[in-house]
Design an enzyme around this catalytic site. Structure first.
Site, PDB file in Angstrom:
ATOM      1  N   LEU A  73       0.811  -1.227   0.000  1.00  0.00           N
ATOM      2  CA  LEU A  73       0.000   0.000   0.000  1.00  0.00           C
ATOM      3  C   LEU A  73       0.843   1.276   0.000  1.00  0.00           C
ATOM      4  O   LEU A  73       0.571   2.208   0.763  1.00  0.00           O
ATOM      5  CB  LEU A  73      -0.978   0.002   1.190  1.00  0.00           C
ATOM      6  N   CYS A 131      -6.363  -6.332   0.985  1.00  0.00           N
ATOM      7  CA  CYS A 131      -4.933  -6.293   0.665  1.00  0.00           C
ATOM      8  C   CYS A 131      -4.206  -7.356   1.495  1.00  0.00           C
ATOM      9  O   CYS A 131      -4.244  -7.305   2.722  1.00  0.00           O
ATOM     10  CB  CYS A 131      -4.345  -4.912   0.947  1.00  0.00           C
ATOM     11  N   ASN A 193      -9.532  -9.668  -5.249  1.00  0.00           N
ATOM     12  CA  ASN A 193      -8.178  -9.192  -5.039  1.00  0.00           C
ATOM     13  C   ASN A 193      -7.245 -10.404  -5.228  1.00  0.00           C
ATOM     14  O   ASN A 193      -7.675 -11.463  -5.662  1.00  0.00           O
ATOM     15  CB  ASN A 193      -8.048  -8.558  -3.643  1.00  0.00           C
ATOM     16  N   GLY A 218      -2.842 -12.286 -12.348  1.00  0.00           N
ATOM     17  CA  GLY A 218      -2.449 -12.557 -13.732  1.00  0.00           C
ATOM     18  C   GLY A 218      -3.357 -13.607 -14.354  1.00  0.00           C
ATOM     19  O   GLY A 218      -4.248 -14.147 -13.678  1.00  0.00           O
ATOM     20  N   GLY A 244      -9.542 -10.183 -12.062  1.00  0.00           N
ATOM     21  CA  GLY A 244      -8.670 -11.318 -11.740  1.00  0.00           C
ATOM     22  C   GLY A 244      -8.238 -11.968 -13.034  1.00  0.00           C
ATOM     23  O   GLY A 244      -8.976 -12.754 -13.616  1.00  0.00           O
ATOM     24  N   GLY A 245      -7.076 -11.565 -13.528  1.00  0.00           N
ATOM     25  CA  GLY A 245      -6.499 -12.215 -14.710  1.00  0.00           C
ATOM     26  C   GLY A 245      -7.124 -11.838 -16.028  1.00  0.00           C
ATOM     27  O   GLY A 245      -6.866 -12.482 -17.042  1.00  0.00           O
ATOM     28  N   GLY A 266      -6.085  -5.744 -14.262  1.00  0.00           N
ATOM     29  CA  GLY A 266      -5.000  -5.460 -13.335  1.00  0.00           C
ATOM     30  C   GLY A 266      -3.627  -5.799 -13.884  1.00  0.00           C
ATOM     31  O   GLY A 266      -2.990  -4.989 -14.560  1.00  0.00           O
TER      32      GLY A 266
HETATM   33  C1  SIN Z   1      -0.450  -3.572  -2.247  1.00  0.00           C
HETATM   34  O1  SIN Z   1      -0.263  -2.342  -2.270  1.00  0.00           O
HETATM   35  O2  SIN Z   1       0.213  -4.317  -1.508  1.00  0.00           O
HETATM   36  C2  SIN Z   1      -1.491  -4.196  -3.132  1.00  0.00           C
HETATM   37  C3  SIN Z   1      -2.848  -3.688  -2.835  1.00  0.00           C
HETATM   38  C4  SIN Z   1      -3.880  -4.747  -2.678  1.00  0.00           C
HETATM   39  O3  SIN Z   1      -3.627  -5.937  -2.886  1.00  0.00           O
HETATM   40  O4  SIN Z   1      -5.023  -4.414  -2.322  1.00  0.00           O
END
Ligand code: SIN
Length: 303
Positions: A73, A131, A193, A218, A244-245, A266
């Site tokens: 983050l 996250c 996520n 990915g 997601g991918g 992403g």
């Molecule tokens: C990160 O900043 O570590 C990724 C953010 C997330 O997975 O929500």
């Protein structure tokens, strides 16, 4: 002429393609490559109350058909995002954007969302309770229905903007978490996520990532994400942003058939900064091939 537009809560999108948070900076960085106004919207980098430097490096590990990240983050903090990043993005992007809000405690989520609520350019809040790269926050709110409910309810009380909650696949039942968020007043959910993963360097015999584990994303995760979007669509009555991918227009259509109203892209942005633009260009061609006139007609069509 096909119609790619979708209605996502109160946001009318020219097309459902949105770069996912954490893979597109604050958006304006890409404006030197192409006209970013082609994007349906932009989900900005996850923002916390305080500025964060992020996790120690290495933070990235390559994998077959994907990568692991442990960014932690990294962001300049909500005040700087409002004072600098959003005005900078507004120079290049005319549409409303999505603020991805992360945190370590409920009062932090609430404070950030209260501030975001006052910003006209923000069309939607995406509450990131997923996250996997930070301790005592992030994903820990998204792995139990009770804590997901609590944080969603607290944020709901301070914002009238559309509120989507971004969910983790690392929960025992993602559908149960989605239902809790809906009960707490969420307008929608975003999923998935990243999946918790790791790599080991064969020469050093140690984890590649300094933080040991990280979030895997990915093309390899696409079938898992699709299955989860499908399950959540059957469990809730609020719209879904699927991710997601996703790396092609065909993937976007498949996600929408599973139940997504909009689709985030992403990891593909990290491989090719033109990924979103290419997908948006391909979308009408793919729709015509499949006999789809109105993209919004196919949402949940596989059920
Ligand atoms: C990160 O900043 O570590 C990724 C953010 C997330 O997975 O929500």
């Amino acid at each position: 002429m096909v119609n790619t537009s979708v209605q996502l809560s109160t946001m009318h999108l020219d097309n459902p393609v949105i770069p996912a948070s954490g893979t597109f900076g604050f958006g304006y960085e890409f404006a030197e490559l192409y006209d970013i106004n082609v994007l349906g919207s932009i989900s900005m980098k996850g923002t916390t109350r305080e500025p964060r430097f992020g996790n120690p490096t290495p933070r990235i590990a390559e994998c077959t058909a994907g990568l692991i990240n442990s960014v932690g983050l990294q962001n300049p903090g909500i005040d700087k995002v409002i004072e600098h990043e959003i005005p900078e993005l507004s120079k290049y992007y005319t549409k409303p954007v999505i603020a991805n809000i992360s945190g370590f405690a409920i009062d932090e989520y609430v404070e950030c969302c209260e501030k975001a609520d006052k910003v006209d350019k923000i069309g939607m809040i995406e509450l990131n309770i997923s996250c996997p790269n930070v301790h005592n926050g992030g994903m820990s709110f998204g792995t139990s229905a009770e804590s997901a409910y609590e944080v969603t309810k607290a944020v709901r009380a301070v914002t009238s903007k559309p509120l989507f909650v971004k969910l983790t696949p690392n929960a025992p039942s993602i559908a149960e978490i989605a239902v809790a968020c809906e009960k707490a007043g969420a307008d929608g959910v975003s999923l998935i996520n990243t999946l918790l993963g790791m790599r080991i360097d064969l020469k050093t015999r140690k984890p590649v990532i300094a933080n040991v584990k990280g979030g895997f994303s990915g093309p390899a995760v696409f079938p898992v994400a699709l299955r989860m979007v499908y399950e959540v669509y059957e469990a809730v009555n609020i719209p879904i942003m699927g991710m997601g991918g996703v790396s092609s227009a065909a993937d976007v259509i498949e996600m929408m058939l599973a139940g997504a109203t909009a689709v985030q892209v992403g990891a593909a942005n990290l491989k090719d900064p033109y990924a979103c633009k290419n997908i948006i260009d391909e979308l009408p061609i793919e729709m015509a091939k499949l006999g789809i006139e109105n993209l919004s007609d196919i949402i949940g069509g596989a059920h």
